[in-house]
Design a protein around this motif. Structure first.
Motif, short mmCIF file in Angstrom:
data_model
loop_
_atom_site.label_atom_id
_atom_site.label_comp_id
_atom_site.label_asym_id
_atom_site.label_seq_id
_atom_site.Cartn_x
_atom_site.Cartn_y
_atom_site.Cartn_z
N LYS A 94 -21.05 12.08 -20.20
CA LYS A 94 -20.34 12.98 -19.50
C LYS A 94 -18.89 13.08 -20.05
CE LYS A 94 -23.10 13.11 -15.19
NZ LYS A 94 -24.43 12.53 -16.00
N LYS A 95 -18.18 11.74 -20.49
CA LYS A 95 -16.82 11.91 -20.77
C LYS A 95 -17.01 12.49 -22.19
CE LYS A 95 -13.09 8.57 -21.30
NZ LYS A 95 -12.96 7.15 -21.21
N MET A 96 -17.83 12.33 -22.95
CA MET A 96 -17.98 12.97 -24.40
C MET A 96 -17.74 14.63 -24.13
SD MET A 96 -20.29 11.01 -26.85
CE MET A 96 -20.25 12.14 -28.07
N LYS A 97 -18.58 15.14 -23.16
CA LYS A 97 -18.62 16.44 -22.89
C LYS A 97 -17.17 16.94 -22.52
CE LYS A 97 -23.38 16.79 -21.87
NZ LYS A 97 -24.61 17.19 -20.96
N ASP A 98 -16.64 16.19 -21.47
CA ASP A 98 -15.24 16.48 -21.22
C ASP A 98 -14.33 16.71 -22.36
OD1 ASP A 98 -16.04 16.49 -18.42
OD2 ASP A 98 -15.22 14.73 -18.05
N PHE A 130 -18.87 15.55 -32.34
CA PHE A 130 -19.33 15.39 -30.94
C PHE A 130 -20.41 16.46 -30.57
CE2 PHE A 130 -16.31 13.21 -28.04
CZ PHE A 130 -15.81 12.28 -28.88
N GLU A 131 -20.44 17.54 -31.25
CA GLU A 131 -21.70 18.59 -30.99
C GLU A 131 -22.83 18.20 -31.52
OE1 GLU A 131 -19.13 22.86 -30.84
OE2 GLU A 131 -20.07 22.05 -32.76
N ARG A 132 -22.88 17.33 -32.75
CA ARG A 132 -23.99 16.79 -33.45
C ARG A 132 -24.48 15.60 -32.69
NH1 ARG A 132 -25.33 12.60 -35.97
NH2 ARG A 132 -23.21 11.82 -36.16
N ILE A 133 -23.59 14.86 -32.01
CA ILE A 133 -24.25 13.54 -31.42
C ILE A 133 -24.71 14.25 -30.09
CG2 ILE A 133 -23.41 11.69 -29.80
CD1 ILE A 133 -21.24 11.15 -32.16
N LEU A 134 -24.26 15.06 -29.32
CA LEU A 134 -24.65 15.50 -28.13
C LEU A 134 -26.05 16.38 -28.05
CD1 LEU A 134 -21.32 16.47 -26.18
CD2 LEU A 134 -22.82 14.46 -25.79
N SER A 135 -26.18 16.97 -29.46
CA SER A 135 -27.49 17.76 -29.53
C SER A 135 -28.67 16.53 -29.74
CB SER A 135 -27.22 18.52 -30.82
OG SER A 135 -27.34 17.67 -32.21
N GLU A 136 -28.36 15.50 -30.07
CA GLU A 136 -29.31 14.43 -30.45
C GLU A 136 -29.27 13.50 -29.27
OE1 GLU A 136 -28.23 12.61 -33.79
OE2 GLU A 136 -28.76 14.26 -35.11
N ILE A 147 -19.75 4.37 -30.64
CA ILE A 147 -19.25 5.57 -29.95
C ILE A 147 -17.93 5.39 -29.38
CG2 ILE A 147 -20.57 5.08 -27.76
CD1 ILE A 147 -20.16 8.39 -29.59
N GLY A 148 -17.57 4.22 -28.97
CA GLY A 148 -16.48 3.98 -28.38
C GLY A 148 -15.28 4.50 -29.49
N LYS A 149 -15.23 4.09 -30.77
CA LYS A 149 -14.15 4.40 -31.65
C LYS A 149 -14.20 6.01 -31.84
CE LYS A 149 -14.45 0.14 -34.43
NZ LYS A 149 -14.82 -0.50 -35.65
N LYS A 150 -15.46 6.60 -31.69
CA LYS A 150 -15.56 8.03 -31.84
C LYS A 150 -14.61 8.69 -30.66
CE LYS A 150 -19.68 8.02 -34.58
NZ LYS A 150 -19.15 8.54 -35.87
N LEU A 151 -14.90 8.17 -29.44
CA LEU A 151 -14.21 8.60 -28.47
C LEU A 151 -12.81 8.52 -28.39
CD1 LEU A 151 -16.43 7.52 -25.34
CD2 LEU A 151 -15.53 9.82 -25.79
N HIS A 152 -12.29 7.31 -28.75
CA HIS A 152 -10.90 7.04 -29.14
C HIS A 152 -10.15 7.95 -29.98
CE1 HIS A 152 -7.22 4.64 -29.02
NE2 HIS A 152 -7.14 4.59 -30.45
#
Length: 539
Positions: A94-98, A130-136, A147-152
């Protein structure tokens, strides 16, 4: 998700933007239109008794906005959804989508500034990643390592984008587009889930359908059984306590009878008349032949086969269950919140007006709906002084006739009078015949149908007008209603009531019944009957 999204932009553009956007979202989301065409088409009587919806505007103050916000549009489903809401899972997804929403909103404006070309490429790369990760991945457990590093990294890029001056109008426009898309998707899922909920509560559960079919088959296999046992003496004896139940539900009828008998001081004085249709008649016959309720007598009648005096032979008799109406009260004066409350009222159906003809030897009967359970001895009802009135009923003052003025007629009823409820009703059939109640009802239905067509509004109006001045107010302790839709009933009031009425669409034999109340119903269900386990009946 929307809250997090708002916070990013409020921090950058200030409170004025927040106020304008929230106002627009509220107007789209909860500004439900009020129409006069609120009584919906008549449902199949074999599946549901909720005949329609009546919407009333009034000023309301003490209402829980979180629970009542969408009740006007979707009924008690919203309350059920609130009670069964799960804790938020997959918070990282959900945080990634935000973050993805925020990055998409900024990207078009950043991409137009040549000096921000490097930042534009980083934003685009992060968005695509992010689009690629959320599609999978749809859950936190599916997310890739680090994934924490990608969010940061995404957060850092967004912070840099917010630090540069950009055209607020472009970001505003993009955000509104994203909000509209999210809102449309959420509204679609709400409507879809509400539809599936309505389908679930209006359809006979597969297990109950199986039970009826198995009982019917067994009835015709049991030709050696004396299913025509003579009960004439008790059935016609006006000195006994006669109860009438209109039902097509074997299980519900059984629970009503069992709860009444269990609390009766003298069960041998009780006679139950179950009126059903041809489809369920044989199942009912077998069930009540094989199951004994102390010394009480149970008669099953197929209403379609009755040969009634003065009845038009060309008109087929049919079973009609008590009509239920959902009355939604919409708060006026604050359209941005549109708070509401919902009540259910139940009234007699066409079948109830045949009672004096069906039971010509009886002087008084008590009618019990099949969504009632009894918690005390009801024998005091038979010595009740009704002061010459015909119908002993509990007044329901949460709904007054003034609220229903468009449906019961403005010149025909006192607006301050409370609506009366079916569920538990004491009927003086002697006075009924003297006052020609059946003829009055049939005449009103004929007159109103000629003007407006036969629909639920006609039934509601004719019922209230027929019994104008003929209703004896029963003490509130006799029946407590609302167990089929109201999650907030007082538990002490439930314990004190002589009978509990599960009016509403959350019937106790359904999975969607209110869990806190279903136990009161289930304790009168005999689970040792083989047919129940064969059909996996486990309400």
């Amino acid at each position: 998700m929307m809250v997090n999204l708002f916070s990013h932009f409020v921090a950058h553009f200030g409170q004025d933007f927040k106020k304008s956007l929230v106002k627009e979202v509220e107007n789209k989301t909860v500004g439900f239109p009020v129409t006069n065409d609120v009584l919906q088409s008549r449902p199949n009587p074999n599946t549901t008794r909720v005949g329609g919806t009546i919407e009333v505007k009034e000023n309301l103050n003490d209402i829980d906005e979180d629970k009542r916000l969408c009740e006007l549009k979707f009924g008690s489903y919203c309350l059920w959804r609130h009670e069964h809401r799960e804790k938020m899972k997959d918070s990282v997804v959900k945080k990634m989508k935000d973050h993805l929403y925020v990055a998409r909103a900024y990207y078009p404006s950043i991409a137009k500034v040549p000096v921000l070309d490097k930042l534009s490429r980083e934003l685009k790369q992060n968005i695509q990643e992010f689009e690629r990760i959320l599609s999978e991945s749809t859950t936190d457990t599916d997310l890739p390592p680090q994934i924490g590093k990608k969010l940061h990294k995404m957060e850092a890029v967004i912070d840099r984008a917010k630090s540069f001056p950009v055209d607020c109008n472009n970001v505003d426009k993009k955000l509104r587009q994203l909000v509209d898309l999210t809102e449309d998707e959420a509204n679609f899922h709400m409507k879809q889930s509400a539809f599936l909920y309505q389908l679930a509560v209006q359809t006979m559960p597969k297990s109950l359908h199986c039970l009826s079919m198995r009982l019917t088959v067994e009835y015709f296999r049991s030709s050696s059984l004396d299913l025509k046992q003579s009960l004439t003496e008790k059935i016609l004896n006006p000195k006994l306590y006669h109860y009438v139940i209109f039902s097509n539900n074997v299980l519900a009828s059984s629970v009503v009878i069992n709860s009444t008998v269990m609390h009766a001081e003298e069960s041998g004085d009780l006679v139950f008349h179950v009126l059903t249709d041809r489809q369920n008649y044989f199942a009912m016959k077998l069930w009540f032949f094989r199951n004994v309720y102390k010394e009480a007598t149970v008669q099953v009648l197929n209403i379609e086969n009755l040969n009634l005096k003065d009845h038009d032979k060309e008109t087929q008799l049919h079973l009609s269950l008590p009509e239920e109406f959902r009355v939604s009260f919409r708060r006026v004066g604050k359209p941005s919140t549109a708070q509401s409350r919902t009540e259910y009222i139940s009234v007699f159906s066409h079948s109830h007006y045949l009672l004096p003809q069906i039971f010509q030897t009886l002087r008084k009967v008590v009618v019990l709906d099949d969504d009632i359970i009894v918690q005390r001895d009801l024998s005091a009802l038979w010595s009740l002084n009704m002061d010459g009135k015909v119908n002993g009923a509990v007044q329901f003052c949460n709904v007054r006739l003034g609220h229903l003025i468009n449906y019961v007629g403005g010149n025909s009823a006192d607006g301050n009078s409370c609506a009366w409820m079916s569920g538990l009703n004491v009927l003086d059939l002697v006075r009924w015949r003297e006052r020609n109640v059946t003829e009055t009802y049939q005449r009103l239905v004929q007159e109103l149908s000629t003007k407006h067509g036969l629909n639920e509004a006609v039934t509601l109006r004719a019922s209230f007008l027929t019994f104008k001045g003929l209703v004896h107010d029963l003490n509130d302790n006799w029946v407590l209603s609302g167990l089929g839709h109201d999650h907030g009933l007082d538990m002490e009031a439930i314990k004190k009531a002589a009978a509990l009425h599960f009016n509403g669409n959350m019937k106790p034999w359904l999975e969607l019944g209110i869990p806190e109340y279903r136990g009161y119903w289930k304790k009168f269900l005999n689970r040792e009957i083989q047919f129940l386990s064969d059909c996996n009946v486990n309400p």
